[in-house]
Scaffold this motif. Structure first.
Motif, PDB file in Angstrom:
ATOM      1  N   THR A 259       0.848  -1.194   0.000  1.00 21.04           N
ATOM      2  CA  THR A 259       0.000   0.000   0.000  1.00 21.04           C
ATOM      3  C   THR A 259       0.884   1.244   0.000  1.00 21.04           C
ATOM      4  N   GLU A 260       1.936   1.216   0.822  1.00 18.92           N
ATOM      5  CA  GLU A 260       2.879   2.342   0.812  1.00 18.92           C
ATOM      6  C   GLU A 260       3.463   2.528  -0.587  1.00 18.92           C
ATOM      7  N   GLU A 261       3.845   1.442  -1.217  1.00 20.63           N
ATOM      8  CA  GLU A 261       4.451   1.538  -2.546  1.00 20.63           C
ATOM      9  C   GLU A 261       3.461   2.048  -3.592  1.00 20.63           C
TER      10      GLU A 261
ATOM     11  N   TRP B  11       7.046   9.490  -6.652  1.00 19.65           N
ATOM     12  CA  TRP B  11       8.464   9.455  -6.296  1.00 19.65           C
ATOM     13  C   TRP B  11       9.319   9.280  -7.553  1.00 19.65           C
ATOM     14  N   VAL B  12       8.913   8.395  -8.428  1.00 12.65           N
ATOM     15  CA  VAL B  12       9.676   8.162  -9.664  1.00 12.65           C
ATOM     16  C   VAL B  12       9.712   9.437 -10.503  1.00 12.65           C
ATOM     17  N   ARG B  13       8.553  10.078 -10.675  1.00 13.30           N
ATOM     18  CA  ARG B  13       8.508  11.316 -11.475  1.00 13.30           C
ATOM     19  C   ARG B  13       9.451  12.375 -10.927  1.00 13.30           C
ATOM     20  N   THR B  14       9.513  12.514  -9.630  1.00 11.95           N
ATOM     21  CA  THR B  14      10.306  13.591  -9.052  1.00 11.95           C
ATOM     22  C   THR B  14      11.776  13.237  -8.846  1.00 11.95           C
TER      23      THR B  14
ATOM     24  N   ALA C  55      17.288   3.019   0.144  1.00 11.59           N
ATOM     25  CA  ALA C  55      17.172   4.233   0.951  1.00 11.59           C
ATOM     26  C   ALA C  55      18.557   4.747   1.346  1.00 11.59           C
ATOM     27  N   ALA C  56      19.472   3.830   1.661  1.00 12.98           N
ATOM     28  CA  ALA C  56      20.837   4.249   2.016  1.00 12.98           C
ATOM     29  C   ALA C  56      21.532   4.865   0.804  1.00 12.98           C
ATOM     30  N   ALA C  57      21.360   4.257  -0.370  1.00 14.33           N
ATOM     31  CA  ALA C  57      21.987   4.794  -1.581  1.00 14.33           C
ATOM     32  C   ALA C  57      21.430   6.177  -1.914  1.00 14.33           C
ATOM     33  N   MET C  58      20.154   6.386  -1.663  1.00 15.48           N
ATOM     34  CA  MET C  58      19.525   7.685  -1.933  1.00 15.48           C
ATOM     35  C   MET C  58      19.740   8.672  -0.785  1.00 15.48           C
ATOM     36  N   ARG C  59      20.212   8.175   0.322  1.00 17.91           N
ATOM     37  CA  ARG C  59      20.385   8.989   1.538  1.00 17.91           C
ATOM     38  C   ARG C  59      19.070   9.659   1.933  1.00 17.91           C
ATOM     39  N   GLY C  60      17.990   8.883   1.826  1.00 16.55           N
ATOM     40  CA  GLY C  60      16.679   9.415   2.177  1.00 16.55           C
ATOM     41  C   GLY C  60      15.585   8.420   1.887  1.00 16.55           C
ATOM     42  N   TYR C  61      14.377   8.929   1.856  1.00 19.87           N
ATOM     43  CA  TYR C  61      13.200   8.095   1.644  1.00 19.87           C
ATOM     44  C   TYR C  61      13.178   7.497   0.243  1.00 19.87           C
ATOM     45  N   THR C  62      12.812   6.234   0.166  1.00 17.28           N
ATOM     46  CA  THR C  62      12.442   5.572  -1.078  1.00 17.28           C
ATOM     47  C   THR C  62      11.159   4.798  -0.791  1.00 17.28           C
ATOM     48  N   PRO C  63      10.289   4.621  -1.790  1.00 17.39           N
ATOM     49  CA  PRO C  63       9.034   3.913  -1.545  1.00 17.39           C
ATOM     50  C   PRO C  63       9.276   2.523  -0.947  1.00 17.39           C
ATOM     51  N   GLY C  64       8.593   2.268   0.147  1.00 19.79           N
ATOM     52  CA  GLY C  64       8.734   0.995   0.849  1.00 19.79           C
ATOM     53  C   GLY C  64       9.648   1.062   2.051  1.00 19.79           C
ATOM     54  N   SER C  65      10.407   2.143   2.179  1.00 18.06           N
ATOM     55  CA  SER C  65      11.384   2.198   3.265  1.00 18.06           C
ATOM     56  C   SER C  65      10.765   2.497   4.634  1.00 18.06           C
ATOM     57  N   VAL C  66       9.546   3.008   4.670  1.00 13.53           N
ATOM     58  CA  VAL C  66       8.905   3.250   5.970  1.00 13.53           C
ATOM     59  C   VAL C  66       8.381   1.937   6.558  1.00 13.53           C
ATOM     60  N   THR C  67       7.694   1.150   5.754  1.00 12.19           N
ATOM     61  CA  THR C  67       7.115  -0.089   6.280  1.00 12.19           C
ATOM     62  C   THR C  67       8.131  -1.219   6.392  1.00 12.19           C
TER      63      THR C  67
END
Length: 178
Positions: free
Chosen positions: A25-27, A34-37, A111-123
């Motif tokens: 659901t998060e994804e 997220w992909v667009r931005t 998320a580590a590679a992006m140094r931030g949020y990626t979809p799915g990283s919260v759950t």
């Protein structure tokens, strides 16, 4: 005692589907935007990635992603049903359980590679990693968990990758025909 064991087995088997649904659901909510931005930033940060990868990623819209998630729900429901039918002994179910947990490590790496949020990283730390650990513990105490070998981890990762590619390919095909 038997009824309690059946409830715990049901929680371990069907719980995988519930944990997956919460995570996906998060994804579903976050991936398209997220992909667009973030693709422009990703292109700059990872210049060695072929342009075809970025174009393909940009072409996945909310309908295609949602269709792929629905197809994955069918795959996971079948694995969970087999797990429930066999009291958790099913190799397919145990592989899917391993795959779910291992794919969480992929989310954390992203998320580590992006140094931030990626979809799915919260759950991932809330559901994706804890649920398989709990379910595997439950299956182990019930005496039905197969010993885990490195090969099983490779199979789990392969299961996750093949299921993801297969469901996205199916989604593309279904939506192209419409």
């Amino acid at each position: 005692m038997k009824r309690e064991s059946n409830k715990l087995t049901a929680a371990a088997t069907w719980g995988l589907l519930a944990a997956w649904a919460l995570h996906d659901t998060e994804e579903v909510v976050m991936v398209p935007r997220w992909v667009r931005t973030h693709v422009p930033e990703l292109r700059e940060r990872f210049p060695r990635v072929p342009e075809t990868v970025w174009r393909r990623l940009e072409s996945v819209d909310a309908r295609e992603f949602g269709t792929a998630v629905a197809a994955m729900a069918v795959v996971l429901a079948a694995a969970c049903a087999d797990g429930h039918r066999t009291g958790g002994r099913s190799a397919v179910y145990q592989t899917a359980l391993n795959a779910f947990g291992l794919h969480g490590l992929v989310h954390l790496t992203q998320a580590a590679a992006m140094r931030g949020y990626t979809p799915g990283s919260v759950t991932t730390p809330l559901v994706v990693l804890p649920f398989p650990l709990w379910a595997r513990g439950r299956l182990r105490r019930s005496g039905v968990l197969r010993p885990t070998r490195p090969r099983d981890l490779a199979q789990g990762l392969a299961f996750a990758a093949v299921a993801a590619v297969g469901t996205h390919t199916l989604a593309q095909g279904v939506l192209r025909r419409r």
